[in-house]
Design an enzyme around this catalytic site. Structure first.
Site, PDB file in Angstrom:
ATOM      1  N   LYS A  13       1.104 111.198  53.497  1.00 34.29           N
ATOM      2  CA  LYS A  13       1.528 109.901  54.033  1.00 34.29           C
ATOM      3  C   LYS A  13       2.977 109.563  53.644  1.00 34.29           C
ATOM      4  O   LYS A  13       3.741 109.089  54.464  1.00 34.29           O
ATOM      5  CB  LYS A  13       0.615 108.766  53.516  1.00 34.29           C
ATOM      6  N   ARG A 124       1.962 118.912  43.095  1.00 34.25           N
ATOM      7  CA  ARG A 124       2.900 117.791  43.060  1.00 34.25           C
ATOM      8  C   ARG A 124       3.166 117.343  41.621  1.00 34.25           C
ATOM      9  O   ARG A 124       4.263 116.899  41.290  1.00 34.25           O
ATOM     10  CB  ARG A 124       2.277 116.652  43.877  1.00 34.25           C
ATOM     11  N   ARG A 126       2.165 114.726  39.651  1.00 36.54           N
ATOM     12  CA  ARG A 126       2.392 113.336  39.236  1.00 36.54           C
ATOM     13  C   ARG A 126       1.432 112.979  38.096  1.00 36.54           C
ATOM     14  O   ARG A 126       0.440 113.678  37.880  1.00 36.54           O
ATOM     15  CB  ARG A 126       2.125 112.444  40.459  1.00 36.54           C
ATOM     16  N   ARG A 137     -10.025 109.935  42.968  1.00 34.69           N
ATOM     17  CA  ARG A 137      -9.253 109.278  44.038  1.00 34.69           C
ATOM     18  C   ARG A 137      -9.820 109.638  45.412  1.00 34.69           C
ATOM     19  O   ARG A 137      -9.853 108.809  46.318  1.00 34.69           O
ATOM     20  CB  ARG A 137      -7.781 109.666  43.928  1.00 34.69           C
TER      21      ARG A 137
HETATM   22  P1  AMP Z   1      -0.499 106.223  46.202  1.00 33.84           P
HETATM   23  O1  AMP Z   1       0.893 106.501  45.747  1.00 33.84           O
HETATM   24  O2  AMP Z   1      -0.541 105.512  47.535  1.00 33.84           O
HETATM   25  O3  AMP Z   1      -1.352 107.457  46.192  1.00 33.84           O
HETATM   26  O4  AMP Z   1      -1.138 105.203  45.154  1.00 33.84           O
HETATM   27  C1  AMP Z   1      -1.282 105.533  43.779  1.00 33.84           C
HETATM   28  C2  AMP Z   1      -2.260 104.579  43.116  1.00 33.84           C
HETATM   29  O5  AMP Z   1      -1.779 103.226  43.217  1.00 33.84           O
HETATM   30  C3  AMP Z   1      -3.658 104.533  43.746  1.00 33.84           C
HETATM   31  O6  AMP Z   1      -4.486 105.550  43.257  1.00 33.84           O
HETATM   32  C4  AMP Z   1      -4.130 103.140  43.305  1.00 33.84           C
HETATM   33  O7  AMP Z   1      -4.516 103.113  41.951  1.00 33.84           O
HETATM   34  C5  AMP Z   1      -2.846 102.318  43.427  1.00 33.84           C
HETATM   35  N1  AMP Z   1      -2.707 101.751  44.798  1.00 33.84           N
HETATM   36  C6  AMP Z   1      -1.753 102.058  45.721  1.00 33.84           C
HETATM   37  N2  AMP Z   1      -1.921 101.360  46.847  1.00 33.84           N
HETATM   38  C7  AMP Z   1      -3.022 100.577  46.644  1.00 33.84           C
HETATM   39  C8  AMP Z   1      -3.730  99.653  47.453  1.00 33.84           C
HETATM   40  N3  AMP Z   1      -3.355  99.386  48.719  1.00 33.84           N
HETATM   41  N4  AMP Z   1      -4.828  99.038  46.908  1.00 33.84           N
HETATM   42  C9  AMP Z   1      -5.207  99.288  45.643  1.00 33.84           C
HETATM   43  N5  AMP Z   1      -4.601 100.175  44.846  1.00 33.84           N
HETATM   44  C10 AMP Z   1      -3.504 100.824  45.320  1.00 33.84           C
END
Ligand code: AMP
Length: 182
Positions: A13, A124, A126, A137
């Site tokens: 994404k 990746r 992270r 996740r």
């Molecule tokens: P991402 O970088 O989008 O994979 O997000 C990393 C982490 O941030 C996720 O595993 C959640 O813990 C938190 N997070 C990101 N976006 C959201 C969201 N829309 N709602 C709740 N938690 C979020």
């Protein structure tokens, strides 16, 4: 124009969002990036979010909805990693309608095989990309975010594309949805 990129963690994404926001001049909003910026700045919100993010669970709806509400402007937006729950999706519809007199136009789901996702995420590297957290996740995605597919299907906004292969090929697939005549 407002676009949501939907897809499991590691489905690409973020990469596609960068291409698409440049192509269509959209405001790129990634709740994951915004939360990581709070962690880097060591704010109280960042400290609170870090433990949750490291475990692979979702930060509370109220927090992420407020982050988005503060950053909506009159430009079209590309939503990356938001919404992730039905509650967030409904809040977003209301926010767009009341603040921007607009709506979601396209929901693009990036479809990638789960084993490929695990390999991509391990590569990746992270902080939240260890195998235990990755599996959590993916479970969280399947349980809390997948119901959004139905939600947007009912509104005729959902489009699923193959999210595997070269980055520019995936971008091209998305473009055929957004520019069906080109
Ligand atoms: P991402 O970088 O989008 O994979 O997000 C990393 C982490 O941030 C996720 O595993 C959640 O813990 C938190 N997070 C990101 N976006 C959201 C969201 N829309 N709602 C709740 N938690 C979020």
């Amino acid at each position: 124009m407002n676009i949501i990129l939907l897809g499991a963690p590691g489905s690409g994404k973020g990469t596609q969002s960068q291409n698409l926001s440049a192509l269509y001049n959209l405001n790129h909003l990634s709740t994951g990036d915004l939360l990581r910026a709070e962690i880097t700045a060591n704010t109280p919100l960042g400290q609170q979010a870090k433990t949750i993010m490291d475990s692979g669970n979702l930060v509370s709806d109220d927090i992420v909805i407020a982050m988005i509400a503060n950053r909506l402007n009159q430009q079209g937006t590309l939503f990356d990693g938001f919404p992730r729950t039905l509650n967030q999706a409904q809040a977003l519809d209301t926010l767009l309608a009341t603040h921007n007199n607009s709506q979601i136009d396209y929901v693009i789901e990036l479809d990638v095989d789960q084993e490929e996702i695990i390999q991509r995420m391990l590569a990746r590297g992270r902080a939240d990309d260890n195998e235990h957290t990755i599996r959590n996740r993916l479970n969280v995605y399947n349980q809390q975010t997948k119901p959004l597919i139905d939600y947007y299907q009912q509104q005729n906004k959902h489009h699923k594309i193959d999210g595997s292969g070269a980055i520019e090929d995936i971008t091209a697939r998305i473009q055929t949805i957004i520019e069906p005549t080109s």
